[in-house]
Design a protein around this motif. Structure first.
Motif, PDB file in Angstrom:
ATOM      1  N   HIS A  11      37.415  50.185  38.344  1.00 27.63           N
ATOM      2  CA  HIS A  11      36.120  49.506  38.532  1.00 27.63           C
ATOM      3  C   HIS A  11      35.452  49.997  37.177  1.00 27.63           C
ATOM      4  CE1 HIS A  11      31.993  49.163  39.234  1.00 27.63           C
ATOM      5  NE2 HIS A  11      32.581  48.111  40.622  1.00 27.63           N
ATOM      6  N   LYS A  12      34.810  49.623  36.747  1.00 33.17           N
ATOM      7  CA  LYS A  12      34.019  50.026  35.350  1.00 33.17           C
ATOM      8  C   LYS A  12      33.040  51.303  35.563  1.00 33.17           C
ATOM      9  CE  LYS A  12      30.262  46.767  34.984  1.00 33.17           C
ATOM     10  NZ  LYS A  12      30.463  45.221  34.212  1.00 33.17           N
ATOM     11  N   LEU A  13      33.116  50.786  36.774  1.00 33.89           N
ATOM     12  CA  LEU A  13      31.330  52.087  37.196  1.00 33.89           C
ATOM     13  C   LEU A  13      32.023  53.347  37.220  1.00 33.89           C
ATOM     14  CD1 LEU A  13      28.793  50.277  38.982  1.00 33.89           C
ATOM     15  CD2 LEU A  13      29.106  50.671  36.470  1.00 33.89           C
ATOM     16  N   LEU A  14      33.457  53.511  37.327  1.00 34.41           N
ATOM     17  CA  LEU A  14      34.286  54.408  37.560  1.00 34.41           C
ATOM     18  C   LEU A  14      35.660  54.761  36.628  1.00 34.41           C
ATOM     19  CD1 LEU A  14      35.017  53.857  42.108  1.00 34.41           C
ATOM     20  CD2 LEU A  14      33.540  55.311  40.531  1.00 34.41           C
ATOM     21  N   GLY A  15      35.464  54.686  35.611  1.00 32.85           N
ATOM     22  CA  GLY A  15      35.987  54.580  34.208  1.00 32.85           C
ATOM     23  C   GLY A  15      37.136  53.760  34.278  1.00 32.85           C
ATOM     24  N   GLY A  16      37.223  52.606  34.450  1.00 33.91           N
ATOM     25  CA  GLY A  16      37.966  51.401  34.723  1.00 33.91           C
ATOM     26  C   GLY A  16      38.423  51.379  33.168  1.00 33.91           C
ATOM     27  N   GLN A  17      39.541  50.567  33.269  1.00 33.27           N
ATOM     28  CA  GLN A  17      39.993  50.073  31.811  1.00 33.27           C
ATOM     29  C   GLN A  17      40.057  49.174  31.073  1.00 33.27           C
ATOM     30  OE1 GLN A  17      43.689  52.734  31.515  1.00 33.27           O
ATOM     31  NE2 GLN A  17      43.217  52.973  32.848  1.00 33.27           N
ATOM     32  N   LYS A  18      39.523  48.479  30.503  1.00 30.69           N
ATOM     33  CA  LYS A  18      39.719  46.395  29.962  1.00 30.69           C
ATOM     34  C   LYS A  18      40.485  46.508  29.244  1.00 30.69           C
ATOM     35  CE  LYS A  18      36.154  44.415  31.860  1.00 30.69           C
ATOM     36  NZ  LYS A  18      34.919  44.331  31.873  1.00 30.69           N
ATOM     37  N   HIS A  19      41.467  45.639  28.775  1.00 22.35           N
ATOM     38  CA  HIS A  19      41.316  45.235  27.469  1.00 22.35           C
ATOM     39  C   HIS A  19      41.563  43.229  27.326  1.00 22.35           C
ATOM     40  CE1 HIS A  19      42.643  48.563  26.147  1.00 22.35           C
ATOM     41  NE2 HIS A  19      43.671  48.875  27.196  1.00 22.35           N
ATOM     42  N   LYS A  20      40.755  42.557  26.428  1.00 22.25           N
ATOM     43  CA  LYS A  20      40.766  41.294  26.004  1.00 22.25           C
ATOM     44  C   LYS A  20      41.884  40.632  24.879  1.00 22.25           C
ATOM     45  CE  LYS A  20      36.614  39.254  24.203  1.00 22.25           C
ATOM     46  NZ  LYS A  20      35.385  39.041  24.523  1.00 22.25           N
ATOM     47  N   THR A  21      42.125  39.872  24.660  1.00 21.21           N
ATOM     48  CA  THR A  21      42.368  38.805  24.358  1.00 21.21           C
ATOM     49  C   THR A  21      41.957  37.895  23.110  1.00 21.21           C
ATOM     50  OG1 THR A  21      43.129  37.056  25.457  1.00 21.21           O
ATOM     51  CG2 THR A  21      45.318  38.836  25.512  1.00 21.21           C
ATOM     52  N   ALA A  22      42.301  38.296  22.143  1.00 17.96           N
ATOM     53  CA  ALA A  22      41.863  36.845  20.895  1.00 17.96           C
ATOM     54  C   ALA A  22      41.354  35.589  21.647  1.00 17.96           C
ATOM     55  CB  ALA A  22      42.711  36.899  19.686  1.00 17.96           C
ATOM     56  N   THR A  23      40.882  35.172  21.219  1.00 20.29           N
ATOM     57  CA  THR A  23      40.274  33.678  21.430  1.00 20.29           C
ATOM     58  C   THR A  23      41.575  32.910  20.993  1.00 20.29           C
ATOM     59  OG1 THR A  23      37.893  34.260  22.521  1.00 20.29           O
ATOM     60  CG2 THR A  23      38.779  32.152  21.629  1.00 20.29           C
TER      61      THR A  23
END
Length: 126
Positions: free
Chosen positions: A35-47
């Motif tokens: 969860h982003k509020l608990l230090g989660g991690q997120k990545h996104k590809t190129a469009t």
């Protein structure tokens, strides 16, 4: 105990067109663990602009993960005003930690709401 994993977004197929039958998608994939509020991690590809349903992504990302975590995969159509949600899936990581590597196609959406498929390769790094 947390391990480093690699998630490779290989390709997508049969993505539902969000801009009508004649429209083309501008898809990208968002991956997250925790969860982003608990230090989660997120990545996104190129469009990838002007795609008709099949997309070659060929991108990889690393995460810190535990066997109890889920990898959330969301596919969006990039639009000027607001990005359309093509679909999503959630992948439990417990089987990855048993096998060390998994490569397979995952459905985006469920039941009558299936919006395409995405191929991922998941690996536990040493």
């Amino acid at each position: 105990m947390s391990h480093r994993i690699k998630v490779e977004v290989l390709r997508a197929r049969d993505l539902k067109r969000e801009d009508g039958i004649l429209g083309k998608n501008d898809p990208y994939v968002e991956l997250s663990i925790g969860h982003k509020l608990l230090g989660g991690q997120k990545h996104k590809t190129a469009t990838h602009k002007n795609q008709t349903g099949d997309v070659e992504f060929g991108e990889s990302f690393e995460f810190d993960a535990k066997a109890s975590d889920d990898l959330k995969v969301k596919v969006y159509d990039d639009d000027l005003v607001s990005d359309d949600d093509i679909g999503h899936t959630k992948i439990p990581l417990d089987s990855l930690f048993e096998a060390n590597q998994i490569q397979q196609w995952y459905q985006i959406g469920e039941g009558s709401k299936v919006r395409g498929q995405i191929e991922l390769r998941l690996s536990v790094l040493q």
